[in-house]
Write a protein that holds these residues in place. Structure first.
Motif, PDB file in Angstrom:
ATOM      1  N   TYR A  59      30.288  48.857  37.445  1.00 23.96           N
ATOM      2  CA  TYR A  59      30.440  49.401  38.340  1.00 23.96           C
ATOM      3  C   TYR A  59      31.283  48.282  39.647  1.00 23.96           C
ATOM      4  O   TYR A  59      31.973  48.643  40.369  1.00 23.96           O
ATOM      5  CB  TYR A  59      29.807  49.692  39.126  1.00 23.96           C
ATOM      6  CG  TYR A  59      29.249  51.533  38.695  1.00 23.96           C
ATOM      7  CD1 TYR A  59      29.878  52.980  38.987  1.00 23.96           C
ATOM      8  CD2 TYR A  59      28.045  51.655  38.401  1.00 23.96           C
ATOM      9  CE1 TYR A  59      29.863  53.633  38.107  1.00 23.96           C
ATOM     10  CE2 TYR A  59      27.793  53.026  37.942  1.00 23.96           C
ATOM     11  CZ  TYR A  59      28.683  54.083  38.067  1.00 23.96           C
ATOM     12  OH  TYR A  59      28.086  55.006  36.815  1.00 23.96           O
ATOM     13  N   ALA A  60      30.762  46.991  39.331  1.00 16.62           N
ATOM     14  CA  ALA A  60      32.253  46.000  39.264  1.00 16.62           C
ATOM     15  C   ALA A  60      33.152  46.092  40.022  1.00 16.62           C
ATOM     16  O   ALA A  60      33.953  45.646  40.993  1.00 16.62           O
ATOM     17  CB  ALA A  60      31.531  45.191  38.841  1.00 16.62           C
ATOM     18  N   GLU A  61      34.042  46.645  38.306  1.00 17.30           N
ATOM     19  CA  GLU A  61      35.424  46.001  39.126  1.00 17.30           C
ATOM     20  C   GLU A  61      35.692  47.878  39.671  1.00 17.30           C
ATOM     21  O   GLU A  61      36.702  47.398  40.941  1.00 17.30           O
ATOM     22  CB  GLU A  61      35.821  46.422  38.010  1.00 17.30           C
ATOM     23  CG  GLU A  61      37.697  45.605  37.933  1.00 17.30           C
ATOM     24  CD  GLU A  61      38.481  46.154  36.073  1.00 17.30           C
ATOM     25  OE1 GLU A  61      39.551  45.400  36.409  1.00 17.30           O
ATOM     26  OE2 GLU A  61      37.451  45.951  35.155  1.00 17.30           O
ATOM     27  N   HIS A  62      35.200  48.744  39.876  1.00 16.01           N
ATOM     28  CA  HIS A  62      35.717  49.756  40.456  1.00 16.01           C
ATOM     29  C   HIS A  62      35.583  49.890  41.914  1.00 16.01           C
ATOM     30  O   HIS A  62      36.375  49.709  43.044  1.00 16.01           O
ATOM     31  CB  HIS A  62      35.189  50.839  39.988  1.00 16.01           C
ATOM     32  CG  HIS A  62      35.358  52.005  41.274  1.00 16.01           C
ATOM     33  ND1 HIS A  62      36.449  52.292  40.901  1.00 16.01           N
ATOM     34  CD2 HIS A  62      33.743  52.528  41.800  1.00 16.01           C
ATOM     35  CE1 HIS A  62      35.904  53.959  41.864  1.00 16.01           C
ATOM     36  NE2 HIS A  62      34.962  53.601  42.456  1.00 16.01           N
ATOM     37  N   LEU A  63      34.538  49.228  41.809  1.00 18.28           N
ATOM     38  CA  LEU A  63      34.311  48.846  43.460  1.00 18.28           C
ATOM     39  C   LEU A  63      35.174  47.966  44.270  1.00 18.28           C
ATOM     40  O   LEU A  63      35.325  47.918  45.275  1.00 18.28           O
ATOM     41  CB  LEU A  63      32.809  48.223  44.138  1.00 18.28           C
ATOM     42  CG  LEU A  63      32.101  47.461  45.038  1.00 18.28           C
ATOM     43  CD1 LEU A  63      32.384  49.079  45.870  1.00 18.28           C
ATOM     44  CD2 LEU A  63      30.789  46.823  45.207  1.00 18.28           C
ATOM     45  N   HIS A  64      35.266  46.575  43.518  1.00 16.39           N
ATOM     46  CA  HIS A  64      36.401  45.257  43.716  1.00 16.39           C
ATOM     47  C   HIS A  64      37.424  46.091  44.227  1.00 16.39           C
ATOM     48  O   HIS A  64      37.701  45.844  45.934  1.00 16.39           O
ATOM     49  CB  HIS A  64      36.300  44.911  43.148  1.00 16.39           C
ATOM     50  CG  HIS A  64      36.702  43.651  43.065  1.00 16.39           C
ATOM     51  ND1 HIS A  64      37.714  42.559  43.578  1.00 16.39           N
ATOM     52  CD2 HIS A  64      35.943  41.924  44.054  1.00 16.39           C
ATOM     53  CE1 HIS A  64      38.604  41.380  44.274  1.00 16.39           C
ATOM     54  NE2 HIS A  64      37.241  41.652  44.034  1.00 16.39           N
ATOM     55  N   GLU A  65      38.258  46.629  43.117  1.00 11.86           N
ATOM     56  CA  GLU A  65      39.312  47.573  43.728  1.00 11.86           C
ATOM     57  C   GLU A  65      39.052  48.494  44.831  1.00 11.86           C
ATOM     58  O   GLU A  65      40.306  48.037  45.501  1.00 11.86           O
ATOM     59  CB  GLU A  65      39.846  48.069  42.186  1.00 11.86           C
ATOM     60  CG  GLU A  65      40.406  47.508  41.065  1.00 11.86           C
ATOM     61  CD  GLU A  65      40.098  47.749  39.936  1.00 11.86           C
ATOM     62  OE1 GLU A  65      40.577  48.893  39.991  1.00 11.86           O
ATOM     63  OE2 GLU A  65      40.491  47.510  39.004  1.00 11.86           O
ATOM     64  N   GLU A  66      38.500  49.177  45.438  1.00 13.11           N
ATOM     65  CA  GLU A  66      37.981  50.219  45.938  1.00 13.11           C
ATOM     66  C   GLU A  66      38.530  49.758  47.312  1.00 13.11           C
ATOM     67  O   GLU A  66      38.826  49.735  48.462  1.00 13.11           O
ATOM     68  CB  GLU A  66      37.052  51.208  45.922  1.00 13.11           C
ATOM     69  CG  GLU A  66      36.337  52.088  47.427  1.00 13.11           C
ATOM     70  CD  GLU A  66      37.070  53.375  46.967  1.00 13.11           C
ATOM     71  OE1 GLU A  66      37.315  53.748  48.338  1.00 13.11           O
ATOM     72  OE2 GLU A  66      38.438  53.575  45.780  1.00 13.11           O
ATOM     73  N   LEU A  67      37.334  48.730  47.075  1.00 14.95           N
ATOM     74  CA  LEU A  67      37.693  47.940  48.316  1.00 14.95           C
ATOM     75  C   LEU A  67      38.573  47.024  48.760  1.00 14.95           C
ATOM     76  O   LEU A  67      38.923  46.978  49.890  1.00 14.95           O
ATOM     77  CB  LEU A  67      36.208  46.483  48.396  1.00 14.95           C
ATOM     78  CG  LEU A  67      34.479  46.919  48.483  1.00 14.95           C
ATOM     79  CD1 LEU A  67      33.737  46.038  47.928  1.00 14.95           C
ATOM     80  CD2 LEU A  67      34.679  47.339  49.666  1.00 14.95           C
ATOM     81  N   GLU A  68      39.405  46.775  48.048  1.00 21.25           N
ATOM     82  CA  GLU A  68      40.465  46.345  47.958  1.00 21.25           C
ATOM     83  C   GLU A  68      41.656  46.749  49.023  1.00 21.25           C
ATOM     84  O   GLU A  68      42.284  46.735  49.540  1.00 21.25           O
ATOM     85  CB  GLU A  68      41.223  44.965  46.681  1.00 21.25           C
ATOM     86  CG  GLU A  68      40.982  44.171  46.004  1.00 21.25           C
ATOM     87  CD  GLU A  68      41.636  43.705  44.645  1.00 21.25           C
ATOM     88  OE1 GLU A  68      41.790  44.289  43.809  1.00 21.25           O
ATOM     89  OE2 GLU A  68      41.819  42.141  45.078  1.00 21.25           O
ATOM     90  N   HIS A  69      41.229  48.158  48.645  1.00 22.33           N
ATOM     91  CA  HIS A  69      42.097  49.222  49.020  1.00 22.33           C
ATOM     92  C   HIS A  69      42.030  49.529  49.773  1.00 22.33           C
ATOM     93  O   HIS A  69      42.571  49.604  51.583  1.00 22.33           O
ATOM     94  CB  HIS A  69      42.192  50.628  47.870  1.00 22.33           C
ATOM     95  CG  HIS A  69      42.630  51.435  47.932  1.00 22.33           C
ATOM     96  ND1 HIS A  69      44.124  51.622  47.512  1.00 22.33           N
ATOM     97  CD2 HIS A  69      42.372  52.392  49.181  1.00 22.33           C
ATOM     98  CE1 HIS A  69      44.535  53.224  49.161  1.00 22.33           C
ATOM     99  NE2 HIS A  69      43.097  53.590  49.395  1.00 22.33           N
ATOM    100  N   LEU A  70      40.882  49.456  50.645  1.00 20.34           N
ATOM    101  CA  LEU A  70      40.381  49.570  52.253  1.00 20.34           C
ATOM    102  C   LEU A  70      40.473  48.492  53.040  1.00 20.34           C
ATOM    103  O   LEU A  70      41.275  48.967  53.857  1.00 20.34           O
ATOM    104  CB  LEU A  70      39.153  49.947  51.610  1.00 20.34           C
ATOM    105  CG  LEU A  70      38.377  51.099  51.481  1.00 20.34           C
ATOM    106  CD1 LEU A  70      37.550  51.096  51.208  1.00 20.34           C
ATOM    107  CD2 LEU A  70      39.112  52.611  52.281  1.00 20.34           C
ATOM    108  N   ALA A  71      40.078  47.167  52.011  1.00 24.57           N
ATOM    109  CA  ALA A  71      40.920  46.205  53.454  1.00 24.57           C
ATOM    110  C   ALA A  71      42.309  45.726  53.254  1.00 24.57           C
ATOM    111  O   ALA A  71      42.940  45.781  54.482  1.00 24.57           O
ATOM    112  CB  ALA A  71      40.351  45.058  52.169  1.00 24.57           C
ATOM    113  N   ALA A  72      43.577  46.265  52.257  1.00 28.52           N
ATOM    114  CA  ALA A  72      44.171  46.374  52.678  1.00 28.52           C
ATOM    115  C   ALA A  72      44.719  47.137  53.698  1.00 28.52           C
ATOM    116  O   ALA A  72      45.814  47.172  54.238  1.00 28.52           O
ATOM    117  CB  ALA A  72      45.537  46.869  51.316  1.00 28.52           C
TER     118      ALA A  72
END
Length: 174
Positions: free
Chosen positions: A159-172
């Motif tokens: 799940y690491a890549e999915h979580l990282h991408e979700e966090l990137e989206h929310l942070a942006a």
């Protein structure tokens, strides 16, 4: 001929994301040991010291469960030594290969995390050093506050890549 493929970090190629008031980074894939047993945190810390793992971070992960976390990889002999020291009191399961740590920091870190988890992240309720197993959206993770504006998220490798991408989206979007 190789017996198994070469290790590739789960988030290889993911650059540090820095936005306005937030930083997202992949943390080293060092060691993460899951310890389960009928001992308390203070006694376990003593065992870690005896096994020359005092520099590792000890984090609650449930009833009579802890994660022993550090940036350096451990040789199987060191894990076996800890297991031997804990014999009769607790069991050790090496989760280093199956979990990934992600760091989230900055003034907007708690606000960003609040978009995906129901944990109250106010420092008076969730102080530095506090850990909890929770959900972020549909992904189960272990969340630790490592500083006033710094968090560490430990997630299953798949799940690491999915979580990282979700966090990137929310942070942006912050």
């Amino acid at each position: 001929m190789r017996d198994r493929p070469a290790h590739r970090p789960a988030l290889a190629g993911k650059a540090v994301f820095e936005g306005s008031g937030i930083r997202l980074e992949t943390l080293p894939e060092g060691h993460l040991l899951h310890v389960m047993g009928s001992i308390d945190t203070k006694i376990l810390a003593g065992y870690l010291s005896a096994a020359d793992l005092a520099e590792s971070s000890l984090r609650p992960a449930g009833f009579r469960q802890w994660f022993v976390v550090g940036d350096d990889k451990l040789a199987p002999a060191r894990i076996a030594a800890l297991s031997s020291i804990l014999q009769g009191n607790a069991f050790v399961s090496d989760q280093s290969h199956g979990r990934v740590r992600i760091g989230l920091s900055g003034p907007l870190a708690a606000e960003t995390l609040a978009k995906g988890t129901a944990v109250d992240l106010d420092p008076s309720v969730f102080p530095e050093g506090h850990s909890v197993v929770t959900l972020f959206g549909h992904v189960s993770l272990h969340l630790t506050r490592t500083g006033l504006e710094r968090f560490e998220l430990t997630v299953l490798r798949s799940y690491a890549e999915h979580l990282h991408e979700e966090l990137e989206h929310l942070a942006a979007a912050a």
